[in-house]
Design a protein around this motif. Structure first.
Motif, short mmCIF file in Angstrom:
data_model
loop_
_atom_site.label_atom_id
_atom_site.label_comp_id
_atom_site.label_asym_id
_atom_site.label_seq_id
_atom_site.Cartn_x
_atom_site.Cartn_y
_atom_site.Cartn_z
N GLY A 168 -6.17 -13.13 15.20
CA GLY A 168 -6.95 -12.57 15.96
C GLY A 168 -8.00 -11.64 15.44
N ASP A 169 -8.54 -11.10 16.46
CA ASP A 169 -9.86 -10.19 16.20
C ASP A 169 -9.26 -8.93 15.26
OD1 ASP A 169 -11.55 -11.63 17.56
OD2 ASP A 169 -10.97 -10.39 19.32
N LEU A 170 -9.98 -8.45 14.56
CA LEU A 170 -9.91 -7.35 13.43
C LEU A 170 -9.36 -6.19 14.32
CD1 LEU A 170 -12.86 -7.32 11.09
CD2 LEU A 170 -10.38 -7.96 10.26
N VAL A 171 -8.52 -5.44 13.74
CA VAL A 171 -8.11 -4.20 14.32
C VAL A 171 -7.88 -3.05 13.38
CG1 VAL A 171 -6.10 -3.07 15.44
CG2 VAL A 171 -6.47 -5.33 16.01
N THR A 172 -8.21 -1.74 13.36
CA THR A 172 -8.17 -0.63 12.54
C THR A 172 -7.37 0.33 13.06
OG1 THR A 172 -10.46 -1.19 11.81
CG2 THR A 172 -9.58 1.00 11.26
N VAL A 173 -6.52 0.87 12.06
CA VAL A 173 -5.50 1.96 12.42
C VAL A 173 -5.51 3.02 10.82
CG1 VAL A 173 -3.93 0.68 13.94
CG2 VAL A 173 -3.65 0.68 11.53
N PRO A 174 -5.36 4.20 11.41
CA PRO A 174 -5.36 5.19 10.22
C PRO A 174 -3.87 4.78 9.13
CG PRO A 174 -5.23 6.17 12.48
CD PRO A 174 -5.34 4.73 12.51
N ALA A 175 -4.10 5.13 8.06
CA ALA A 175 -2.85 4.58 7.24
C ALA A 175 -3.02 5.39 5.90
CB ALA A 175 -3.01 3.25 7.01
N ARG A 176 -1.94 5.22 5.42
CA ARG A 176 -1.88 5.74 3.91
C ARG A 176 -1.27 4.43 2.84
NH1 ARG A 176 -1.56 9.83 0.29
NH2 ARG A 176 -1.90 11.54 2.01
N VAL A 177 -2.06 4.16 1.97
CA VAL A 177 -1.69 2.90 1.30
C VAL A 177 -1.39 3.52 -0.32
CG1 VAL A 177 -2.67 1.02 0.19
CG2 VAL A 177 -3.46 1.58 2.32
N GLN A 178 -0.01 3.14 -0.67
CA GLN A 178 0.24 3.30 -1.91
C GLN A 178 0.57 2.03 -2.82
OE1 GLN A 178 3.71 5.80 -1.07
NE2 GLN A 178 2.69 7.55 -1.96
N PHE A 179 -0.41 1.82 -3.83
CA PHE A 179 -0.34 0.76 -4.64
C PHE A 179 0.88 0.94 -5.57
CE2 PHE A 179 -4.75 0.66 -3.26
CZ PHE A 179 -4.82 -0.71 -2.80
N GLY A 180 1.68 -0.12 -5.97
CA GLY A 180 2.65 -0.21 -6.70
C GLY A 180 3.55 -1.33 -6.71
N VAL A 181 4.16 -1.95 -7.61
CA VAL A 181 4.77 -3.16 -7.71
C VAL A 181 6.16 -2.95 -7.56
CG1 VAL A 181 5.39 -5.49 -8.75
CG2 VAL A 181 3.00 -4.45 -9.16
N LYS A 182 6.80 -3.56 -6.54
CA LYS A 182 8.42 -3.28 -6.44
C LYS A 182 8.85 -4.35 -5.83
CE LYS A 182 8.14 -0.90 -1.81
NZ LYS A 182 8.66 0.23 -1.13
N THR A 183 10.04 -4.78 -6.20
CA THR A 183 10.89 -5.82 -5.55
C THR A 183 11.46 -5.32 -4.17
OG1 THR A 183 11.41 -6.84 -7.70
CG2 THR A 183 12.80 -7.42 -5.85
N ILE A 184 11.30 -6.30 -3.00
CA ILE A 184 11.74 -5.73 -1.85
C ILE A 184 12.64 -6.83 -1.18
CG2 ILE A 184 9.87 -4.30 -1.21
CD1 ILE A 184 8.87 -6.50 0.71
N GLN A 185 13.31 -6.76 -0.12
CA GLN A 185 14.10 -7.83 0.44
C GLN A 185 13.22 -8.09 2.00
OE1 GLN A 185 18.22 -6.94 0.83
NE2 GLN A 185 18.73 -9.15 1.67
N THR A 186 13.00 -9.08 2.10
CA THR A 186 12.25 -9.67 3.33
C THR A 186 13.21 -9.75 4.32
OG1 THR A 186 12.40 -12.00 3.02
CG2 THR A 186 10.53 -10.91 2.08
N ALA A 187 12.63 -10.06 5.72
CA ALA A 187 13.54 -9.85 6.95
C ALA A 187 14.72 -10.86 7.00
CB ALA A 187 12.67 -9.98 8.08
N ASN A 188 14.25 -12.24 6.54
CA ASN A 188 15.12 -13.23 6.33
C ASN A 188 16.03 -13.20 5.01
OD1 ASN A 188 13.37 -13.78 4.23
ND2 ASN A 188 12.48 -15.91 5.19
N GLY A 189 16.15 -12.01 4.29
CA GLY A 189 16.91 -11.91 3.06
C GLY A 189 16.62 -12.44 1.81
#
Length: 102
Positions: free
Chosen positions: A27-48
């Motif tokens: 869809g169309d672009l949306v902009t929101v205020p945020a804080r971005v922290q760069f860094g590589v890490k291993t995560i678990q997605t919603a499907n495990g």
């Protein structure tokens, strides 16, 4: 809720609106205020499944937030898909939403 002064960056994203035989449709672009922290890490997605995140983005809870599958433009100009979304609950309500991107 996280104070706006702690969200110094603007996050631009395109919500996933559907899929066709040619690929995803956004869809169309949306902009929101945020804080971005760069860094590589291993995560678990919603499907495990395990995935590697290159950045974590923090936003205030509310409507029109990025979700899994949406693509975000980070402050460095790179465009990344959202691979995980977590709502962090305080005493009674969601205080902050974190998004991990690949």
């Amino acid at each position: 809720m996280i104070p706006t002064r702690l969200l110094p960056q603007q996050l631009t994203y395109r919500p996933l609106s559907g899929r066709t035989s040619f690929g995803p449709v956004y869809g169309d672009l949306v902009t929101v205020p945020a804080r971005v922290q760069f860094g590589v890490k291993t995560i678990q997605t919603a499907n495990g499944e395990e995935a590697v995140s290159s950045a974590t983005i923090y936003v205030q809870p509310g409507p029109n937030l990025p979700d899994i599958g949406d693509v975000v433009t980070l402050p460095d100009g790179s465009v990344r898909p959202v691979i995980a979304r977590t709502e962090h609950v305080g005493a009674r309500t969601v205080e902050v939403v974190s998004l991990d991107v690949s």
